[in-house]
Design a protein around this motif. Structure first.
Motif, mmCIF file in Angstrom:
data_model
loop_
_atom_site.group_PDB
_atom_site.id
_atom_site.type_symbol
_atom_site.label_atom_id
_atom_site.label_comp_id
_atom_site.label_asym_id
_atom_site.label_seq_id
_atom_site.Cartn_x
_atom_site.Cartn_y
_atom_site.Cartn_z
ATOM 1 N N TRP A 31 0.358 -11.474 -10.001
ATOM 2 C CA TRP A 31 -0.076 -13.003 -9.321
ATOM 3 C C TRP A 31 0.609 -14.209 -10.820
ATOM 4 C CZ3 TRP A 31 -2.979 -14.909 -5.762
ATOM 5 C CH2 TRP A 31 -3.085 -14.698 -4.518
ATOM 6 N N ASN A 51 -1.746 6.695 -3.933
ATOM 7 C CA ASN A 51 -1.819 5.604 -4.171
ATOM 8 C C ASN A 51 -2.402 4.587 -3.123
ATOM 9 O OD1 ASN A 51 -0.494 3.437 -5.080
ATOM 10 N ND2 ASN A 51 0.953 2.916 -3.691
ATOM 11 N N LYS A 52 -2.541 4.711 -2.031
ATOM 12 C CA LYS A 52 -2.728 4.273 -1.735
ATOM 13 C C LYS A 52 -4.506 4.656 -0.940
ATOM 14 C CE LYS A 52 -0.619 3.564 3.493
ATOM 15 N NZ LYS A 52 -0.609 4.833 4.699
ATOM 16 N N SER A 109 -5.448 -7.927 6.827
ATOM 17 C CA SER A 109 -5.035 -7.170 6.016
ATOM 18 C C SER A 109 -6.458 -6.171 5.451
ATOM 19 C CB SER A 109 -5.050 -8.577 5.185
ATOM 20 O OG SER A 109 -3.707 -8.727 5.449
ATOM 21 N N GLU A 151 2.890 8.788 -2.868
ATOM 22 C CA GLU A 151 1.521 7.490 -1.425
ATOM 23 C C GLU A 151 0.139 7.440 -1.274
ATOM 24 O OE1 GLU A 151 3.503 6.570 3.171
ATOM 25 O OE2 GLU A 151 5.077 7.099 1.310
ATOM 26 N N ARG A 195 -11.284 -13.038 -2.146
ATOM 27 C CA ARG A 195 -10.845 -13.830 -2.184
ATOM 28 C C ARG A 195 -8.650 -13.944 -2.710
ATOM 29 N NH1 ARG A 195 -14.613 -14.288 -6.204
ATOM 30 N NH2 ARG A 195 -12.631 -13.722 -8.339
ATOM 31 N N ASP A 196 -8.499 -13.164 -2.687
ATOM 32 C CA ASP A 196 -7.176 -13.044 -3.277
ATOM 33 C C ASP A 196 -6.095 -13.025 -2.489
ATOM 34 O OD1 ASP A 196 -6.852 -11.915 -5.117
ATOM 35 O OD2 ASP A 196 -6.581 -10.619 -6.114
ATOM 36 N N LEU A 197 -7.039 -12.501 -1.164
ATOM 37 C CA LEU A 197 -5.910 -12.782 0.125
ATOM 38 C C LEU A 197 -6.717 -14.212 0.566
ATOM 39 C CD1 LEU A 197 -4.707 -11.606 2.532
ATOM 40 C CD2 LEU A 197 -6.760 -10.744 3.426
ATOM 41 N N LEU A 229 -5.837 2.567 -4.159
ATOM 42 C CA LEU A 229 -6.299 0.757 -3.936
ATOM 43 C C LEU A 229 -6.839 0.959 -2.892
ATOM 44 C CD1 LEU A 229 -2.110 0.164 -3.581
ATOM 45 C CD2 LEU A 229 -3.771 -0.461 -4.732
ATOM 46 N N ARG A 230 -7.427 1.402 -2.366
ATOM 47 C CA ARG A 230 -8.781 1.491 -1.038
ATOM 48 C C ARG A 230 -9.683 1.589 -1.916
ATOM 49 N NH1 ARG A 230 -7.330 4.404 4.631
ATOM 50 N NH2 ARG A 230 -5.992 2.469 5.326
ATOM 51 N N MET A 277 -6.425 -3.106 5.531
ATOM 52 C CA MET A 277 -5.401 -2.041 5.506
ATOM 53 C C MET A 277 -6.077 -1.818 4.014
ATOM 54 S SD MET A 277 -1.785 -3.006 5.776
ATOM 55 C CE MET A 277 -1.496 -4.152 6.927
ATOM 56 N N TRP A 278 -6.506 -3.075 3.530
ATOM 57 C CA TRP A 278 -7.219 -2.949 1.869
ATOM 58 C C TRP A 278 -8.556 -1.758 1.858
ATOM 59 C CZ3 TRP A 278 -4.003 -3.794 -1.478
ATOM 60 C CH2 TRP A 278 -3.479 -4.505 -1.788
ATOM 61 N N LEU A 309 0.718 -1.465 0.032
ATOM 62 C CA LEU A 309 -0.017 0.026 -0.062
ATOM 63 C C LEU A 309 0.785 1.045 -0.327
ATOM 64 C CD1 LEU A 309 -3.674 -0.479 2.058
ATOM 65 C CD2 LEU A 309 -2.834 -0.024 0.384
ATOM 66 N N GLU A 320 -3.368 -16.092 -1.447
ATOM 67 C CA GLU A 320 -3.137 -16.461 -0.724
ATOM 68 C C GLU A 320 -2.188 -17.092 0.490
ATOM 69 O OE1 GLU A 320 -1.911 -11.998 -0.114
ATOM 70 O OE2 GLU A 320 0.749 -12.401 -0.731
#
Lengths: 113, 886
Positions: A70, B7-8, B69, B4, B24-26, B11-12, B72-73, A62, B29
């Motif tokens: 991926w 960017n955050k 996590s 920064e 699903r990704d999390l 993404l959020r 965070m997202w 982040l 992983e």
């Protein structure tokens, strides 16, 4: 009994971040790989509770220090690979320098004792 | 730094919309990690199961990792708020009984508050529709020795003040009247106002159509213009713009319609009103030169203070003007003063105390509501200790748990609030019906401010009662809670709070009930006061003869004589008479008088009497007892004969220890005043209201001083209203342009006269009933909870041979302890608070022992009744079940 969850590993958060950055300096890797690298290179001295690794990875991503994509792992499973960004590289250099000075200072203090 | 942050955020934002993808990704992983570790463990020679388990152990808390996590997202607060909401709704659905009681409780509390607030807002807070209303003051004359501080004003005084005062920008006058509209369909008597031409410019209101009066229209002979109210324009002229410029017929004369005022324009000062009705049209008062010389007092006056001039400064100046005018006209002015009252204070003075009490009452209801819901939530929280502990163990932060509780409370408050708004609508329409009509200053309805208020109240309530349980939950150490969950011990902690809340509810309810009881008793006392006449089956209506057609007093006498003769022939009519105004239906003229052979009193100390002009058969129709002497003869009814009948209080006040019969008095009412002989003494009538003392009264036959506007009273068999149509036919046969107005029954008039007391008593009683009901629920909740916590104990007691009776008494002793503390505190609170409503009470003391003891007993009984169900449950505990109960 105190709270059940421990703080992320027994490492300081900053230290964990540095270790992650360092591990990825050699090339992109998935989370499991990072954990393994930390175990092996520290000769199991640094016990990272592996779960704690992921929030740290995501936080660094982040902040733009890591990028991710991926891919397929060696056994053909879907895996998320992390790599250092330019900003991450710069951060690693700074942190390393800082850590060196710190540990040097601590070592000198301990020697004078 | 910025990049920064950008960017955050980016993404959020992505996270917000692709939440599923990210989850699903999390998941993938972490699963990948665990699979790799498990495979590695297998390679080191572990068993399959052991390998999987070791992988988990090495990983640590998976859900905690996910949560971290995930947070965070995403925009955590938004996400988890939605989650909290979903969860709260699910919990509320699951426990229907709890939710229903809590939401209904809130709806009652919030609904009552919103409705009362709407009324208070409309009556006391809402800006009056005048420009800078805070500078507007009503100007009254005062007469200290008679205790009058809101007396109407003499035109001469007004003109003198207007000429010499420097404190006011402008002054204007107005007075209520009625005007009979003819030739526009059915003749109708319309409440109107004669005004000085500057009234509307002083108020800062312009006509919405047409123009205002010009100043030269305020002279006698030039004043045949009229402004219509919006309602009248819609009702009688179909809202047609062509009404402007039209000539209409009022009281037999032509008037030019110059304009229409916007909706909601009124200036109604109850104390100065002869009609007690809000004007629907306005005409300019035509000043005459004679108005500069003092004569009667009959106008209302209003002034606009200059900027920077205080009320006190203006009052001081006006006092000076009164003093200098008194030097010029000592006969007329001695003893009189002037009183300036800000317009809002004046208009709302009658209902203000009632509304203040209502506001206090609903405040109590809201407090009880909060206590009740708090109690419910507390009980529930303690039964959810284990759930909370498990959630904490799974990684929920303390703040998150507290927030969850708060969310649940808020959801309850919002649901209750929404339902409350519906309830408020209903309550409000009921309240509007109960509010005396003349106290309406503007239409009262729910508006957005009220909705905002309701929402604020529900949120505040939610936070208030959400805090107690949340605090309780957050205090629990996780391991303690896990160990003790479901056992009595966790309940004990909440116990003190809950018991205190139940006590508080009883205390508040008792104060409310006592207030309601006192108001109700006052109302009953007031309603049972003997008005001095019999109001049953008595129809009253007004007929006003226009001066154009009926110019001579003899014509009035003849008209009403003939009318009475015909009305008396109607079947079902027992008696009929006329009067210039009947008890409780308007102002009565009053003046001073001399007694032949007794010295005149000094200025300002004159003998005073109100004067009634009555038709034949008056005392029999009204059923006013004749105490001495006789009533008027037929001859005295038709020809001015200088006879008078006086009331008992006049006789006692001015002829103490003497027989007033045969004495002669000179009443100062006509242009030329003769002595009238007292021929009878009749009983007192409470003309100004049941809570007033009757004043000295003189009755003259109508022939003595013929008025053109009189009221007809008809004593009927059965429904008085059935006689309206035949009477209208008689009147129309006599003159087709004459309307009947103010058609009512005396019972109605009596009801209206106590409407304010009725309004207050009924509403406070409703609120008190709600409050006691809530308090009973509260007691029930506390006792039931205590019983459920002690189920095991009761089981053991009964297993060891305790009788049902013993368990009953255990439960009741607990309920009794709580109730009696509440009742004791409530009685103390009542004694402290009821003196505040002294002004609203009639015939009952603020500390009336009967009322207070009665409500205390009632509340005690309710509280103990609420213990009955839990007590029953306690005695039916099966010892075996109880011992297994964990």
């Amino acid at each position: 009994m105190k709270d059940k969850q421990k703080s992320p590993g027994d490492l300081l958060q900053g230290t964990l971040d540095l270790l992650i950055l360092k591990s990825l300096a050699r090339g992109s890797m998935h989370g499991y790989g990072v954990a393994e690298w930390i175990h092996q290179t520290s000769e199991d001295v640094l016990r990272v509770e592996e779960g704690a690794l992921y929030p740290a990875l995501h936080r660094l991503e982040l902040r733009g220090l890591l990028s991710s994509e991926w891919g397929l792992s060696d056994n053909n499973r879907r895996a998320k690979y992390y790599a250092l960004t330019a900003a991450g590289l710069k951060q690693l250099a700074q942190e390393t320098e800082y850590w060196r000075r710190m540990s040097g200072a601590v070592a000198r203090i301990l020697q004078t004792a | 730094m910025f990049s920064e942050w950008a960017n955050k955020t980016w993404l959020r934002l992505k996270g917000l919309f692709k939440r599923r993808q990210l989850d699903r990704d999390l998941e993938d992983e972490l699963a990948f990690h665990l699979a790799k570790r498990e495979q590695r463990n297998l390679e080191t020679g572990m068993e399959a199961n052991e390998a999987r388990y070791a992988a988990r152990r090495q990983f640590g808390n998976v859900s905690w990792t996910k949560q971290r996590s995930h947070e965070m997202w995403t925009f955590v607060s938004l996400e988890s708020l939605a989650q909290d909401l979903r969860y709260a709704l699910r919990m509320l659905r699951k426990s229907t009984a709890f939710s229903t009681v809590a939401i209904l409780t809130l709806a009652l509390g919030i609904g009552a508050n919103s409705a009362v607030f709407s009324v208070v807002y409309s009556v006391l807070l809402k800006a009056l529709p005048y420009r800078q209303e805070q500078r507007l003051v009503l100007i009254w004359e005062t007469k200290a020795n008679e205790g009058r501080d809101h007396n109407v004003v003499s035109p001469a005084n007004f003109l003198y003040w207007q000429k010499h005062s420097t404190a006011f920008e402008q002054m204007a006058t107005f007075f209520d009247d009625t005007s009979t509209l003819t030739r526009e369909g059915e003749p109708e008597e319309i409440p109107s106002q004669g005004i000085s031409t500057n009234l509307f410019s002083l108020l800062g209101i312009s006509p919405m159509l047409g123009r205002d009066f010009s100043s030269d229209e305020g002279r006698r002979g030039h004043n045949h213009q009229v402004l219509l109210s919006y309602g009248l324009w819609q009702r009688r002229f179909g809202g047609d713009r062509a009404a402007i410029g039209k000539l209409i017929r009022l009281d037999g004369e032509s008037f030019l319609v110059v304009g229409v005022m916007p909706p909601g324009v009124t200036l109604f000062a109850s104390q100065g009103s002869l009609t007690e009705k809000v004007a629907q049209l306005w005409w300019p008062y035509g000043w005459r030169d004679e108005d500069w010389a003092p004569r009667g007092r009959w106008m209302s006056a209003i002034g606009r203070l200059k900027p920077g001039v205080s009320l006190t400064q203006a009052q001081t100046e006006m006092n000076g003007l009164v003093a200098s005018f008194t030097k010029v006209y000592p006969d007329f002015e001695t003893g009189w003063g002037v009183n300036l009252v800000p317009v809002r204070e004046d208009l709302s003075s009658a209902i203000r105390p009632t509304l203040a009490v209502l506001l206090g009452a609903v405040g109590f209801v809201l407090l009880i509501t909060c206590a009740n819901v708090s109690n419910l939530l507390l009980s529930r929280a303690s039964s959810r200790d284990r759930e909370m502990a498990v959630r904490a163990a799974l990684g929920a932060s303390r703040w998150r748990i507290v927030r969850q509780s708060l969310t649940e409370s808020l959801v309850l408050a919002i649901l209750g609030g929404t339902l409350g708004i519906l309830g408020a609508q209903w309550t409000l329409s009921a309240m509007v019906l109960l509010i005396p009509k003349t106290l309406h200053m503007s239409p009262i309805h729910l508006d957005w401010r009220m909705v905002v208020f309701t929402t604020a109240v529900s949120l505040l309530t939610g936070l208030t009662f959400g805090l107690a349980p949340a605090w309780d939950t957050a205090r629990i150490g996780i391991s303690d809670a896990l160990r003790e969950a479901g056992q009595a011990q966790t309940g004990v902690r909440g116990h003190h709070i809950r018991n205190a809340l139940a006590v508080a509810q009883i205390t508040l309810s008792l104060v409310l009930l006592a207030g309601a009881g006192l108001l109700m008793r006052s109302f009953v006392m007031l309603s049972s006061v003997d008005p001095g006449f019999n109001p049953r089956n008595l129809l009253t209506l007004r007929i006003s003869l226009p001066s154009v057609k009926y110019a001579k007093p003899n014509q009035y006498i003849d008209f009403f004589q003939q009318l009475l003769e015909q009305v008396r022939t109607l079947p079902g009519v027992r008696a009929a008479t006329i009067d210039n105004s009947f008890p409780l239906t308007g102002m009565t003229p009053g003046t001073d008088f001399d007694i032949a052979g007794k010295p005149a009193r000094a200025r300002g100390q004159e003998r005073l009497t109100d004067v009634q002009l009555v038709g034949s058969d008056y005392f029999r129709t009204m059923r006013i007892p004749v105490l001495r002497g006789r009533t008027f003869s037929d001859r005295e009814e038709t020809i001015e004969s200088h006879v008078v009948i006086v009331s008992d209080s006049l006789a006692r006040q001015y002829f103490p220890g003497e027989d007033p019969l045969g004495h002669k008095i000179r009443i100062d009412m006509k242009d030329k005043n003769d002595f009238s002989e007292i021929i009878g003494v009749v009983g007192d009538v409470k003309r100004q209201g049941l809570d007033t003392t009757p004043v000295a009264m003189s009755y003259w036959p109508h022939a003595e001083l013929p008025f053109s506007s009189m009221m007809l009273a008809v004593r009927t068999d059965g429904d008085p209203f059935a006689k309206v149509a035949p009477i209208r036919d008689i009147v129309h046969r006599m003159d087709s342009d004459l309307p009947l107005s103010d058609v009512a029954t005396m019972d109605q008039a009596l009801g209206d006269s106590v409407a304010r007391q009725h309004f207050g008593a009924v509403l406070v009683t409703i609120f008190a009933a709600i409050a006691s009901f809530l308090a009973a629920i509260g007691i029930y909740g506390v006792v039931a909870h205590a019983v459920s916590l002690r189920t095991r104990e009761f089981g053991i007691r009964m297993a060891l041979g305790a009788e049902q009776r013993d368990v009953w008494s255990l439960v009741f002793r607990f309920g009794f302890a709580i109730s009696s503390i509440g009742v004791a505190l409530g009685v103390a609170g009542t004694l402290a608070l009821t003196p505040l409503i002294r002004g609203l009470l009639f015939g009952v003391g603020t500390h009336d022992p009967g009322t207070i003891a009665g409500v205390a007993a009632l509340l005690m009984a309710m509280a103990l009744a609420a213990c009955w169900i839990p007590a029953r449950r306690a005695t039916h505990v099966d010892p075996i079940v109880a011992l297994h109960y964990e």
